[in-house]
Scaffold this motif. Sequence first.
Motif, PDB file in Angstrom:
ATOM      1  N   ASP A  23       0.839  -1.190   0.000  1.00 29.18           N
ATOM      2  CA  ASP A  23       0.000   0.000   0.000  1.00 29.18           C
ATOM      3  C   ASP A  23       0.884   1.254   0.000  1.00 29.18           C
ATOM      4  O   ASP A  23       1.800   1.381   0.814  1.00 29.18           O
ATOM      5  CB  ASP A  23      -0.910  -0.003   1.229  1.00 29.18           C
ATOM      6  N   THR A  24       0.606   2.172  -0.888  1.00 25.83           N
ATOM      7  CA  THR A  24       1.444   3.362  -1.038  1.00 25.83           C
ATOM      8  C   THR A  24       1.442   4.223   0.216  1.00 25.83           C
ATOM      9  O   THR A  24       2.493   4.727   0.624  1.00 25.83           O
ATOM     10  CB  THR A  24       0.957   4.203  -2.239  1.00 25.83           C
ATOM     11  N   THR A  25       0.288   4.386   0.853  1.00 28.94           N
ATOM     12  CA  THR A  25       0.204   5.221   2.052  1.00 28.94           C
ATOM     13  C   THR A  25       1.049   4.636   3.180  1.00 28.94           C
ATOM     14  O   THR A  25       1.786   5.365   3.855  1.00 28.94           O
ATOM     15  CB  THR A  25      -1.261   5.359   2.508  1.00 28.94           C
ATOM     16  N   LEU A  26       0.965   3.332   3.375  1.00 28.89           N
ATOM     17  CA  LEU A  26       1.767   2.690   4.416  1.00 28.89           C
ATOM     18  C   LEU A  26       3.252   2.753   4.094  1.00 28.89           C
ATOM     19  O   LEU A  26       4.089   2.912   4.983  1.00 28.89           O
ATOM     20  CB  LEU A  26       1.337   1.234   4.595  1.00 28.89           C
ATOM     21  N   ARG A  27       3.584   2.642   2.826  1.00 29.25           N
ATOM     22  CA  ARG A  27       4.984   2.709   2.415  1.00 29.25           C
ATOM     23  C   ARG A  27       5.570   4.086   2.720  1.00 29.25           C
ATOM     24  O   ARG A  27       6.655   4.201   3.286  1.00 29.25           O
ATOM     25  CB  ARG A  27       5.105   2.407   0.926  1.00 29.25           C
ATOM     26  N   VAL A  28       4.839   5.132   2.385  1.00 35.35           N
ATOM     27  CA  VAL A  28       5.312   6.497   2.644  1.00 35.35           C
ATOM     28  C   VAL A  28       5.422   6.738   4.150  1.00 35.35           C
ATOM     29  O   VAL A  28       6.387   7.337   4.627  1.00 35.35           O
ATOM     30  CB  VAL A  28       4.382   7.532   1.972  1.00 35.35           C
ATOM     31  N   ALA A  29       4.439   6.237   4.917  1.00 33.63           N
ATOM     32  CA  ALA A  29       4.474   6.396   6.375  1.00 33.63           C
ATOM     33  C   ALA A  29       5.679   5.671   6.971  1.00 33.63           C
ATOM     34  O   ALA A  29       6.347   6.199   7.866  1.00 33.63           O
ATOM     35  CB  ALA A  29       3.179   5.885   6.983  1.00 33.63           C
ATOM     36  N   ALA A  30       5.975   4.466   6.496  1.00 33.35           N
ATOM     37  CA  ALA A  30       7.119   3.708   7.012  1.00 33.35           C
ATOM     38  C   ALA A  30       8.431   4.403   6.674  1.00 33.35           C
ATOM     39  O   ALA A  30       9.336   4.487   7.514  1.00 33.35           O
ATOM     40  CB  ALA A  30       7.096   2.286   6.463  1.00 33.35           C
ATOM     41  N   PHE A  31       8.549   4.902   5.461  1.00 32.83           N
ATOM     42  CA  PHE A  31       9.761   5.624   5.084  1.00 32.83           C
ATOM     43  C   PHE A  31       9.899   6.918   5.897  1.00 32.83           C
ATOM     44  O   PHE A  31      10.999   7.293   6.300  1.00 32.83           O
ATOM     45  CB  PHE A  31       9.784   5.941   3.598  1.00 32.83           C
ATOM     46  N   GLY A  32       8.788   7.602   6.129  1.00 38.24           N
ATOM     47  CA  GLY A  32       8.819   8.818   6.946  1.00 38.24           C
ATOM     48  C   GLY A  32       9.242   8.530   8.375  1.00 38.24           C
ATOM     49  O   GLY A  32      10.056   9.248   8.957  1.00 38.24           O
ATOM     50  N   LEU A  33       8.693   7.454   8.948  1.00 41.27           N
ATOM     51  CA  LEU A  33       9.074   7.055  10.298  1.00 41.27           C
ATOM     52  C   LEU A  33      10.555   6.684  10.340  1.00 41.27           C
ATOM     53  O   LEU A  33      11.268   7.056  11.274  1.00 41.27           O
ATOM     54  CB  LEU A  33       8.220   5.869  10.765  1.00 41.27           C
ATOM     55  N   GLY A  34      11.020   5.984   9.328  1.00 41.10           N
ATOM     56  CA  GLY A  34      12.441   5.643   9.258  1.00 41.10           C
ATOM     57  C   GLY A  34      13.321   6.881   9.224  1.00 41.10           C
ATOM     58  O   GLY A  34      14.344   6.936   9.905  1.00 41.10           O
ATOM     59  N   ALA A  35      12.924   7.868   8.457  1.00 42.04           N
ATOM     60  CA  ALA A  35      13.706   9.109   8.380  1.00 42.04           C
ATOM     61  C   ALA A  35      13.750   9.822   9.728  1.00 42.04           C
ATOM     62  O   ALA A  35      14.802  10.302  10.158  1.00 42.04           O
ATOM     63  CB  ALA A  35      13.118  10.029   7.311  1.00 42.04           C
ATOM     64  N   VAL A  36      12.617   9.859  10.420  1.00 32.91           N
ATOM     65  CA  VAL A  36      12.560  10.504  11.738  1.00 32.91           C
ATOM     66  C   VAL A  36      13.454   9.766  12.729  1.00 32.91           C
ATOM     67  O   VAL A  36      14.198  10.390  13.494  1.00 32.91           O
ATOM     68  CB  VAL A  36      11.099  10.570  12.243  1.00 32.91           C
ATOM     69  N   LEU A  37      13.395   8.435  12.723  1.00 31.54           N
ATOM     70  CA  LEU A  37      14.229   7.652  13.633  1.00 31.54           C
ATOM     71  C   LEU A  37      15.715   7.823  13.331  1.00 31.54           C
ATOM     72  O   LEU A  37      16.535   7.902  14.242  1.00 31.54           O
ATOM     73  CB  LEU A  37      13.845   6.172  13.568  1.00 31.54           C
ATOM     74  N   PHE A  38      16.060   7.914  12.062  1.00 28.65           N
ATOM     75  CA  PHE A  38      17.456   8.092  11.686  1.00 28.65           C
ATOM     76  C   PHE A  38      17.982   9.443  12.169  1.00 28.65           C
ATOM     77  O   PHE A  38      19.066   9.531  12.758  1.00 28.65           O
ATOM     78  CB  PHE A  38      17.607   7.973  10.168  1.00 28.65           C
ATOM     79  N   VAL A  39      17.213  10.493  11.953  1.00 24.42           N
ATOM     80  CA  VAL A  39      17.623  11.832  12.384  1.00 24.42           C
ATOM     81  C   VAL A  39      17.685  11.897  13.907  1.00 24.42           C
ATOM     82  O   VAL A  39      18.604  12.505  14.477  1.00 24.42           O
ATOM     83  CB  VAL A  39      16.675  12.901  11.805  1.00 24.42           C
ATOM     84  N   ALA A  40      16.727  11.252  14.587  1.00 27.42           N
ATOM     85  CA  ALA A  40      16.749  11.231  16.052  1.00 27.42           C
ATOM     86  C   ALA A  40      17.993  10.501  16.556  1.00 27.42           C
ATOM     87  O   ALA A  40      18.606  10.927  17.545  1.00 27.42           O
ATOM     88  CB  ALA A  40      15.490  10.566  16.583  1.00 27.42           C
ATOM     89  N   GLY A  41      18.386   9.426  15.892  1.00 24.83           N
ATOM     90  CA  GLY A  41      19.599   8.715  16.276  1.00 24.83           C
ATOM     91  C   GLY A  41      20.838   9.575  16.129  1.00 24.83           C
ATOM     92  O   GLY A  41      21.733   9.557  16.973  1.00 24.83           O
ATOM     93  N   ILE A  42      20.897  10.352  15.064  1.00 31.55           N
ATOM     94  CA  ILE A  42      22.029  11.259  14.873  1.00 31.55           C
ATOM     95  C   ILE A  42      22.024  12.346  15.946  1.00 31.55           C
ATOM     96  O   ILE A  42      23.068  12.678  16.509  1.00 31.55           O
ATOM     97  CB  ILE A  42      21.999  11.874  13.460  1.00 31.55           C
ATOM     98  N   ALA A  43      20.846  12.889  16.247  1.00 31.28           N
ATOM     99  CA  ALA A  43      20.757  13.941  17.260  1.00 31.28           C
ATOM    100  C   ALA A  43      21.189  13.433  18.631  1.00 31.28           C
ATOM    101  O   ALA A  43      21.926  14.120  19.354  1.00 31.28           O
ATOM    102  CB  ALA A  43      19.331  14.483  17.313  1.00 31.28           C
TER     103      ALA A  43
END
Length: 54
Positions: A23-43
């Motif tokens: 599902d495209t909506t779930l895919r975008v949400a998962a990628f968005g969550l991944g990006a947030v987690l990655f940036v939080a890890g760097i911070a």
Amino acid sequence: MNLTAVLHSGFGAAILAGVLVSDTTLRVAAFGLGAVLFVAGIAVSRRGDGSDAA
């Protein structure tokens, strides 16, 4: 396991979930969550909070 490692592991899991869902909506949400987690890890890593030895 320190907080930085946990956040980056969550990033990997979210990206993997994004690749596996159809599902495209779930895919975008998962990628968005991944990006947030990655940036939080760097911070957290830059702040120095993830250096506790257990």
